[in-house]
Design an enzyme around this catalytic site. Sequence first.
Site, PDB file in Angstrom:
ATOM      1  N   ASP A  75       2.855-120.205 -59.175  1.00 19.89           N
ATOM      2  CA  ASP A  75       2.431-119.479 -60.363  1.00 19.89           C
ATOM      3  C   ASP A  75       1.592-118.262 -59.981  1.00 19.89           C
ATOM      4  O   ASP A  75       0.470-118.401 -59.493  1.00 19.89           O
ATOM      5  CB  ASP A  75       1.618-120.429 -61.252  1.00 19.89           C
ATOM      6  N   ASP A 270       4.828-112.127 -64.172  1.00 21.12           N
ATOM      7  CA  ASP A 270       4.395-113.518 -64.117  1.00 21.12           C
ATOM      8  C   ASP A 270       5.559-114.426 -63.753  1.00 21.12           C
ATOM      9  O   ASP A 270       6.610-114.378 -64.387  1.00 21.12           O
ATOM     10  CB  ASP A 270       3.801-113.918 -65.467  1.00 21.12           C
TER      11      ASP A 270
END
Length: 392
Positions: A75, A270
């Site tokens: 992440d 992201d």
Amino acid sequence: MKTKPVLPTFAEIMSHDQSRVNSLQKRLRVNSDGNGLQGSNATHPANSGDSIGSPSYVVTLGFGTPKNDLTLVFDTGSDITLIHCYPQQDPIFNPSTSQTYKNLTCTSPQCSQLRRRGCATDTNICIYGVGYGDKSYTRGFFATETLTLIPSDVFPNFAFGCGLENVGLFRGAAGLLGLGCNALSLVGQTASKYGNYFSYCLPTFSSSSGTLAFGKEGGPKNSSSLKYTTLSTEPNRPSFYFIDVVAIKVAEQTLSISPSVFSSSGTIIDSGTTFTRLQPEAYAALRTSFQQHMTNYTMTQGAGPFDTCYDFSGHDTVVVPTITFVFAGYVEVPLDFFGILVTTSQTQGCLAFIGNMDASEDGIFGNLQQQTLDVVYDVAGGKLGFGARGCS
């Protein structure tokens, strides 16, 4: 007996994605004060989380002594690495079986760098806590452990969150690998080895040939095809990687969107958000142009947050207009077919973008639109590279 993982439904994927976006938008708006508890390379296969019932992308790394192989969601929007620790249900990491696990004290430098922290005053153990927009959270000890990326690249005293209470998080995975720009992320803690440089290629859901690599030597093989745009970070909004979108093209035609639409709120890239979020005006222009190029197909009722959907019954093949994002430096990045159209049922497909509710909300360049691209984060150099057909 090992049971087959239950794949997330479309509704679950959308719920997870929207909850993440809500959390990101909140973190992007908040100026955190940092208090309170609320030359080398290593390359790994990066796969869709379908095999463990997760809607995210995962990688397997070694943790502890002796080494345990743990599958973690990676992440780029998270500060720290978080591991499910004993006595959680599987998959877990049991610190009592490791020879190198050590809790950090409340006065340790690593504890002081946490944006949200607490202290177990009776034991002087540092406590971390992270909450998310869907009311899920993780809380536990902040500790150090030996991290093994590859046999030759072993990092002792790697700081991480040992989760003792994990609610609604990381479905099917043993935790989360934080790749944000914060000093406590894996990128920050291995900077002396890899120079704040990492890259990945996210495969489509039908492929398993993706990669996650650290260091320039482990980057894309065809580096000459990379095109670089500006990558920036903001001290008041730590962890996030900001990029400058300057235009969007549909069928090679630049949409009539003022550059101020993108610059006034900003955009992050992201790896954990599935669907790209656009500023309302930008999304409206994209939707209108896309619909104009899809008149050969029958529009149907929307699905979830998607309002531009089509019934493809009776069509053996589906042709969609190309969509290209243009980033600062006029870096053009054409999207893969699966980054343009998302399948919501056996006969229905929808434009795979979502408009933000408010113009002040940041845009998010999600992982579906990044599929099959080589994406290179040269954090020290302040640039982000894109290369076509990296793992297609």
